[in-house]
Design a protein around this motif. Sequence first.
Motif, PDB file in Angstrom:
ATOM      1  N   MET A   1       0.887  -1.137  -0.027  1.00 50.90           N
ATOM      2  CA  MET A   1       0.071  -0.081   0.015  1.00 50.90           C
ATOM      3  C   MET A   1       0.880   1.252   0.148  1.00 50.90           C
ATOM      4  SD  MET A   1      -2.856   1.263   2.816  1.00 50.90           S
ATOM      5  CE  MET A   1      -3.637  -0.354   2.252  1.00 50.90           C
ATOM      6  N   PRO A   2       0.667   2.250  -0.925  1.00 54.38           N
ATOM      7  CA  PRO A   2       1.624   3.450  -1.035  1.00 54.38           C
ATOM      8  C   PRO A   2       1.308   3.962   0.560  1.00 54.38           C
ATOM      9  CG  PRO A   2       0.114   3.272  -3.087  1.00 54.38           C
ATOM     10  CD  PRO A   2      -0.428   2.164  -1.942  1.00 54.38           C
ATOM     11  N   SER A   4       2.763   7.865   2.408  1.00 51.53           N
ATOM     12  CA  SER A   4       3.259   9.069   2.257  1.00 51.53           C
ATOM     13  C   SER A   4       3.646   9.590   3.635  1.00 51.53           C
ATOM     14  CB  SER A   4       2.194  10.111   1.933  1.00 51.53           C
ATOM     15  OG  SER A   4       1.935   9.728   0.405  1.00 51.53           O
ATOM     16  N   THR A  52      -3.209  -7.057  -6.749  1.00 47.95           N
ATOM     17  CA  THR A  52      -3.082  -6.526  -5.595  1.00 47.95           C
ATOM     18  C   THR A  52      -1.465  -6.230  -5.297  1.00 47.95           C
ATOM     19  OG1 THR A  52      -2.897  -8.325  -4.239  1.00 47.95           O
ATOM     20  CG2 THR A  52      -4.989  -7.464  -4.410  1.00 47.95           C
ATOM     21  N   THR A  54       0.631  -3.625  -5.159  1.00 46.06           N
ATOM     22  CA  THR A  54       1.203  -2.845  -4.198  1.00 46.06           C
ATOM     23  C   THR A  54       1.346  -3.457  -2.794  1.00 46.06           C
ATOM     24  OG1 THR A  54      -1.107  -1.838  -3.794  1.00 46.06           O
ATOM     25  CG2 THR A  54       0.514  -0.900  -5.242  1.00 46.06           C
ATOM     26  N   ASP A  63       7.870   0.674   3.107  1.00 44.42           N
ATOM     27  CA  ASP A  63       7.902   1.976   4.165  1.00 44.42           C
ATOM     28  C   ASP A  63       8.858   3.026   4.069  1.00 44.42           C
ATOM     29  OD1 ASP A  63       5.274   0.810   5.159  1.00 44.42           O
ATOM     30  OD2 ASP A  63       6.726  -0.215   6.839  1.00 44.42           O
ATOM     31  N   ALA A 102       9.756  -0.183  -7.784  1.00 48.10           N
ATOM     32  CA  ALA A 102       8.907   0.640  -6.981  1.00 48.10           C
ATOM     33  C   ALA A 102       9.353   1.942  -7.236  1.00 48.10           C
ATOM     34  CB  ALA A 102       9.376   0.356  -5.423  1.00 48.10           C
ATOM     35  N   THR A 105       8.353   9.022  -5.251  1.00 46.22           N
ATOM     36  CA  THR A 105       7.707  10.441  -5.568  1.00 46.22           C
ATOM     37  C   THR A 105       7.935  11.214  -4.614  1.00 46.22           C
ATOM     38  OG1 THR A 105       6.103   9.631  -7.076  1.00 46.22           O
ATOM     39  CG2 THR A 105       5.929  11.845  -6.803  1.00 46.22           C
ATOM     40  N   THR A 161       6.547   9.466  -1.268  1.00 44.51           N
ATOM     41  CA  THR A 161       5.560   8.484  -1.419  1.00 44.51           C
ATOM     42  C   THR A 161       6.262   7.256  -2.232  1.00 44.51           C
ATOM     43  OG1 THR A 161       3.847  10.160  -1.625  1.00 44.51           O
ATOM     44  CG2 THR A 161       3.242   8.038  -2.481  1.00 44.51           C
ATOM     45  N   VAL A 162       5.962   6.155  -1.940  1.00 46.70           N
ATOM     46  CA  VAL A 162       6.399   4.971  -2.558  1.00 46.70           C
ATOM     47  C   VAL A 162       5.247   4.190  -2.879  1.00 46.70           C
ATOM     48  CG1 VAL A 162       6.854   3.550  -0.452  1.00 46.70           C
ATOM     49  CG2 VAL A 162       8.080   2.918  -2.422  1.00 46.70           C
ATOM     50  N   SER A 163       5.352   3.797  -4.154  1.00 46.53           N
ATOM     51  CA  SER A 163       4.288   3.144  -5.062  1.00 46.53           C
ATOM     52  C   SER A 163       4.717   2.376  -6.230  1.00 46.53           C
ATOM     53  CB  SER A 163       3.140   4.134  -5.124  1.00 46.53           C
ATOM     54  OG  SER A 163       3.471   4.860  -6.367  1.00 46.53           O
ATOM     55  N   GLY A 164       3.641   1.697  -6.794  1.00 51.01           N
ATOM     56  CA  GLY A 164       3.967   0.799  -8.024  1.00 51.01           C
ATOM     57  C   GLY A 164       4.546  -0.534  -8.255  1.00 51.01           C
TER      58      GLY A 164
END
Length: 299
Positions: A1-2, A4, A52, A54, A63, A102, A105, A161-164
Amino acid sequence: MPLSVVVFAAVVTAGAAVALQMRGQPDATATPTAPCVGPPDRATPSAAEEATATVPPDGNGLDVVESGFTQLGSSSAPITRNSMVSIGAVVANTSTYTAHRALVTFNVLDSAGESAVLTTILDQPREIPVILPGERVGVGGQFWIRSEDGQRVEVARVNATVSGATWTATATATATATANTPDATRDAAVDAAATTAGGITTRHLETRRHGTDQIDATVTYEVHSPYCQKWTSVGTSAVFRDEAGTVVGGGFDPTVSPSACLPGRHPGSTLLPSSLPPAAADTRTEVYQHCAPPDDPQQ
């Protein structure tokens, strides 16, 4: 899960100056150390895993555990080469799965919550190709700051933020040889004081300040890839800390060197203009060589 995180958190870590031993770019003739290993296991994700992506099946993930920034240069307009913000962050993989591709941003905001940066290619997300279970991988960036009413906008906060990421089960890497190297004891001691990203170790050697304002940095380092095959470079990050260990900034070099992720040990060097905060302790620089495995279908 992203996730922030506003960048005011800091963790004190141990650091030590390491004498400069090597300079220059990686040696294109570098060979694997023995034993060398294959890349981390990368099974094709199932449809459910892709849906799913992420969050890995064990419910943990990525994190942002440390981050920090410093605004550089004067507050007056027009924009000059010094009108930058230096940002660094550390991402931890708290799962038992390997994270691939990952994206980190940085949202640089003024006191009104509006973006404080100019729109340039430098604002694009940073990619971390591989983060193994338990790894803490740093990423840095330097961004131009816009001006308004004759004054440069003041940066109030930065959200990292980390995502993707996509995820695969991780198998223990198997060596292709069983003999110990003559320098195994030295290697273990050296690597214990270094950083890792995707299992590739980077040891900071020296950070040199230069330029009239002393915020340009040349960073030299040594990379150790335990893998039998060459990986593909997608850039190099530096994370800058002050004497207390607080993250105060960072930098990113997108240069893709054909020899940056060779097997074995080799030297490296990167130039990071307008990125080194005055409060940074030069001996506490952390370097992360970002390398993608040869079986990455998107490389």
